[in-house]
Structure formats: structure tokens, C-alpha cells
Design an enzyme around this catalytic site. Structure first.
Site, mmCIF file in Angstrom:
data_model
loop_
_atom_site.group_PDB
_atom_site.id
_atom_site.type_symbol
_atom_site.label_atom_id
_atom_site.label_comp_id
_atom_site.label_asym_id
_atom_site.label_seq_id
_atom_site.Cartn_x
_atom_site.Cartn_y
_atom_site.Cartn_z
ATOM 1 N N ASP A 95 0.867 -1.107 0.045
ATOM 2 C CA ASP A 95 0.318 -0.065 -0.313
ATOM 3 C C ASP A 95 0.726 1.084 0.126
ATOM 4 O O ASP A 95 1.474 1.608 0.739
ATOM 5 C CB ASP A 95 -0.730 -0.327 1.101
ATOM 6 C CG ASP A 95 -1.746 -0.758 0.812
ATOM 7 O OD1 ASP A 95 -2.000 -1.800 0.102
ATOM 8 O OD2 ASP A 95 -2.506 -1.452 1.364
ATOM 9 N N LYS A 106 -7.024 3.266 -2.988
ATOM 10 C CA LYS A 106 -7.510 3.132 -1.790
ATOM 11 C C LYS A 106 -7.632 4.364 -0.893
ATOM 12 O O LYS A 106 -7.140 5.158 -1.020
ATOM 13 C CB LYS A 106 -5.612 2.322 -0.858
ATOM 14 C CG LYS A 106 -6.353 2.422 0.907
ATOM 15 C CD LYS A 106 -4.772 2.076 1.485
ATOM 16 C CE LYS A 106 -5.100 1.689 2.952
ATOM 17 N NZ LYS A 106 -3.858 1.807 3.518
ATOM 18 N N LYS A 164 -10.543 -0.189 -1.615
ATOM 19 C CA LYS A 164 -10.102 -0.265 -0.477
ATOM 20 C C LYS A 164 -10.594 0.407 0.017
ATOM 21 O O LYS A 164 -10.149 2.016 0.412
ATOM 22 C CB LYS A 164 -8.988 -1.378 -0.235
ATOM 23 C CG LYS A 164 -8.153 -0.651 1.111
ATOM 24 C CD LYS A 164 -6.443 -1.422 1.467
ATOM 25 C CE LYS A 164 -6.827 -1.561 2.849
ATOM 26 N NZ LYS A 164 -5.289 -1.809 3.438
#
Length: 216
Positions: free
Chosen positions: A89, A151, A181
Site C-alpha cells: 500500500d 485506497k 480499498k
């Protein structure tokens, strides 16, 4: 898909200890969560603790501001892969993005994606700092850079995931084959389920065990 299998049980606090990471991994295994998400330093420990299980290990790159050198982000990603992280990430260079230097942001993402290959990369856009138009543009740039997910948040910014953001990102992500996400401020099952209903593929939360156990 069961909610537990969407959850990345997260511990990114600066003051987290070895015991905290051990507890995180134990909970993820107990409740059959999708993954744990830990700071890079704890990737080797998490991989050791979760050996022989289906729980994946996710770590972060350029966290939490995204404003470090691209070569440093790429090295972080490469090192994480060498330590057997399963997913990355990364934080988008939010400052460069807000400045309008989209070429630099795309290249930044591309370098991390190449360093992390073949593992998937999620790009944290810190949605609370972006306009709706910028969120849509960010999805295009993420796709251009070769990442697999958009995300919402680091959890360290001024705001976390919202249902409205997830709906917008889902709509835009579908144009580019991206996944979504939701992360930041998700502390109970009702909120997590609302994010899934809005279009989230994954949920990042420090309350993963409590949510899976039905306690939150």
C-alpha cells in the site's frame, strides 16, 4: 464473500510493539481475516507468525505523507518483497498531485509497481484532501501507473473513508479495472458493511478482530 475475507487487520501506529504485532497476527488467524497490514519493520515477524496460514501480509510504502523520493519508495517496495510481503500500500505523492504534476505522480507509482512485481500495489490517495474531480483523475493516474487498487486514506490524515467517496471511486475504478480499498475510521461492522455495499473490495481497519467477532 464473507466480510472477514475482505478485512486487512491493520496496525500502523508509531508506538506499536512486538507484542502488539503478535496479537494482531493471532487475531487475524483466529478470525480468518484476509490480511494483516503492518509497518515495513514488522514484515519479517508477521510472515514468520503467519507461516502456514492463508493470512497475507500487507505493508506500506512512502507512509504516511507520500512525499519522499520515488527511488526511496521503490527501494522500500523492493525490500518488502525480499522480506516476502504479499501486497504493498503506497501513498501517492499528494503534494505533486495537488500541484498538477501528474506525470511525476504516474512515474512515482510506476516505479513502485515495478519494484513490487508481481505483487499487487494499492495507491492511497488521501481522499479527504481531494475534490471529486481530483479523485476521478487519481483513478486514471493509478491505472496508468499499473497499480491494482485505489485506497481512500492512510488513517493519519484529516478524514477517513466515506460511503460517498467509495461510490465515486467504485464508479471511476470500474472504468480502469481497478479495485477499491476503504480505510480510515472504519471501527464497526455496520460501517464496514456500508463500505462494501457502496463498492469496496477490501476494508482496512484496526478493529478487524472485533468486527469479525461481532463485538463492533
Amino acid at each position: 464473500m464473507e466480510l472477514a475475507q475482505r478485512i486487512e487487520h491493520t496496525l500502523l501506529k508509531a508506538e506499536a510493539t512486538v507484542k502488539d504485532v503478535m496479537r494482531l497476527c493471532s487475531e487475524a488467524q483466529q478470525y480468518h481475516l484476509y490480511a494483516v497490514c503492518v509497518n515495513p519493520y514488522y514484515v519479517p515477524l508477521a510472515k514468520h507468525l503467519l507461516q502456514g496460514t492463508d493470512v497475507k501480509v500487507v505493508t506500506v510504502v512512502g507512509f504516511p505523507l507520500g512525499a519522499t523520493f520515488s527511488c526511496v519508495k521503490a527501494l522500500e517496495a523492493k525490500t518488502a518483497m525480499e522480506e516476502h510481503a504479499d501486497e504493498i500500500d503506497m501513498v501517492m505523492n499528494i503534494s505533486a498531485f495537488k500541484t498538477g504534476d501528474y506525470a511525476a505522480v504516474t512515474e512515482d507509482i510506476r516505479r513502485v509497481v515495478e519494484a513490487a512485481a508481481p505483487c499487487p500495489v494499492k495507491v492511497i490517495i488521501e481522499a479527504a484532501y481531494l475534490t471529486p474531480r481530483e479523485k476521478r483523475t487519481a483513478c486514471r493516474i493509478i491505472a496508468d501507473g499499473g497499480a491494482k487498487f485505489v485506497k481512500t486514506s492512510t488513517g493519519f490524515g484529516k478524514g477517513g473513508a466515506t460511503v460517498e467517496d467509495i461510490k465515486l471511486l467504485r464508479e471511476e475504478a470500474d472504468k480502469y479495472g481497478l479495485k477499491v480499498k476503504a480505510a480510515g475510521g472504519i471501527r464497526d461492522a455496520a460501517t464496514a458493511l456500508a463500505m462494501v455495499k457502496a463498492g469496496a473490495d477490501r476494508i482496512g481497519t484496526s478493529a478487524g478482530a472485533a468486527i469479525a467477532a461481532g463485538e463492533a
